[in-house]
Design a protein around this motif. Sequence first.
Motif, mmCIF file in Angstrom:
data_model
loop_
_atom_site.group_PDB
_atom_site.id
_atom_site.type_symbol
_atom_site.label_atom_id
_atom_site.label_comp_id
_atom_site.label_asym_id
_atom_site.label_seq_id
_atom_site.Cartn_x
_atom_site.Cartn_y
_atom_site.Cartn_z
ATOM 1 N N GLU A 273 0.830 -1.208 0.000
ATOM 2 C CA GLU A 273 0.000 0.000 0.000
ATOM 3 C C GLU A 273 0.865 1.259 0.000
ATOM 4 O O GLU A 273 0.616 2.212 -0.762
ATOM 5 C CB GLU A 273 -0.911 -0.002 1.218
ATOM 6 N N GLU B 230 -4.077 9.550 -10.845
ATOM 7 C CA GLU B 230 -4.992 8.849 -9.948
ATOM 8 C C GLU B 230 -5.079 7.358 -10.251
ATOM 9 O O GLU B 230 -5.651 6.592 -9.467
ATOM 10 C CB GLU B 230 -6.395 9.467 -10.045
ATOM 11 N N TYR B 231 -4.536 6.943 -11.392
ATOM 12 C CA TYR B 231 -4.588 5.531 -11.741
ATOM 13 C C TYR B 231 -3.394 5.160 -12.618
ATOM 14 O O TYR B 231 -2.743 6.025 -13.220
ATOM 15 C CB TYR B 231 -5.888 5.198 -12.483
ATOM 16 N N GLU C 33 -8.133 -5.438 -5.229
ATOM 17 C CA GLU C 33 -8.725 -4.301 -4.513
ATOM 18 C C GLU C 33 -8.461 -2.998 -5.250
ATOM 19 O O GLU C 33 -9.364 -2.158 -5.420
ATOM 20 C CB GLU C 33 -8.150 -4.242 -3.100
ATOM 21 N N LYS C 34 -7.219 -2.810 -5.691
ATOM 22 C CA LYS C 34 -6.863 -1.578 -6.386
ATOM 23 C C LYS C 34 -7.576 -1.478 -7.740
ATOM 24 O O LYS C 34 -7.932 -0.380 -8.189
ATOM 25 C CB LYS C 34 -5.345 -1.495 -6.585
ATOM 26 N N LYS D 42 -10.607 -2.713 -8.371
ATOM 27 C CA LYS D 42 -11.991 -2.356 -8.066
ATOM 28 C C LYS D 42 -12.118 -0.875 -7.736
ATOM 29 O O LYS D 42 -13.131 -0.239 -8.031
ATOM 30 C CB LYS D 42 -12.495 -3.196 -6.895
ATOM 31 N N GLU D 43 -11.074 -0.311 -7.105
ATOM 32 C CA GLU D 43 -11.074 1.113 -6.769
ATOM 33 C C GLU D 43 -10.826 1.988 -8.000
ATOM 34 O O GLU D 43 -10.951 3.214 -7.927
ATOM 35 C CB GLU D 43 -9.985 1.404 -5.731
ATOM 36 N N ARG E 172 -7.870 2.257 -9.387
ATOM 37 C CA ARG E 172 -6.481 2.730 -9.314
ATOM 38 C C ARG E 172 -5.566 1.976 -10.271
ATOM 39 O O ARG E 172 -4.530 2.467 -10.680
ATOM 40 C CB ARG E 172 -5.947 2.583 -7.886
#
Length: 380
Positions: A95, A108-109, A137-138, A140-141, A143
């Motif tokens: 993270e 942002e991505y 997880e990233k 889905k966000e 990112r």
Amino acid sequence: MKKRYIEKLGAKLSPLGFGVMRLPMKGGEFPEEVYRLLDRAVEKGINYFDTAYPYLGGKSEVLVREALVRRYPRDSFYIADKLPVWLCRNRDDMERIFQVQLERLGTEYIDFYLLHGLHKNRWEDIRSKGVLDFLEEKKKEGRIRRIGFSFHDTPEVLGQIVEAYPWEFAQLQINYYDWTVINTKACYEILEERGIPCMIMEPVGGGRLSRLPEEAERILKKVHPERSAASWAIRFAASLPNAAVTLSGMSDTIQLDDNVNQFQEMESWSKEEGAAVEKVVRLLESFNPVPCSGCRYCVEECPRGVDIPQIFKRYNDYRMFEGMARFDIDYFAFVPEGKRGDSCIRCGKCSARCPQKISVPEEIGKIHAYAVGLQEGSRK
């Protein structure tokens, strides 16, 4: 340069990608010529830029921000970046590093996100720490847009990795020398069989295939007198049917323009070209050079600061190119004291990081002993 739509990736990509890893720096900063080079790459149609957390001392990602993110529409190009899995002791490290990367990039991505430099032990370690859940997880966000990995190991290990997750792409080191000498052909075929788009790195072997011995150059020039040695290597890699992007770590406009020209004039790889390259490979094997690509991962781990890539480069140049000065003179003149082979403590950390699987302490020891022997012989 015409872009190609890669259906599995949902992206229209330039077949040539820019590796942001071999660029000149002055006083720790990038000169204006580097910004002009990246501008020219965009102008020529390149829209895929590959960086990584450790490249250029951590400044490669910052350069992408300053030269691209702040100067061009974000949706006009793609950024590929990598998680340095060897620095991740746990999920918190993943993270933290990811957030640093987003800050460095000023975005942002990340379009294409890779687990960096996987091999058997590294894969087993990072997988046990929950890296796949982290990547999911990233994604889905929003990112991360696409998930992949870069790889340096055997076909058997690659087969295990590709079966463990529905990867969207993978990055392999492929060039016409390694294709047969270390069997990267088998790794490529694993991706092709599974329909996983292949990003190709080191198509020119870290520059080795751009500076061939005269005899090898003659073999290639006999077929295509107008083409550079580097262009042959680029064409070989890019001609593979499952090659989505062929990366090149270009450092000046001459290299950029030469590479772009190959894609503007791309023709099918011919039997005559294949036969010429096979002759070149056999010739290079006869010189028995050390297969170092100059990536410098080994230097990052060396506790004594031995300049391993410099030593290998000097030695390879001596073995492969005619008309060079005696090796010991070159070695002791250009490799500083304290960074030579006699400073190696044989800890093996370098070999563990080497993508080429070189037994670095052994080779460094042999080369240093060879230089010393030549020096002592000249004094008698």
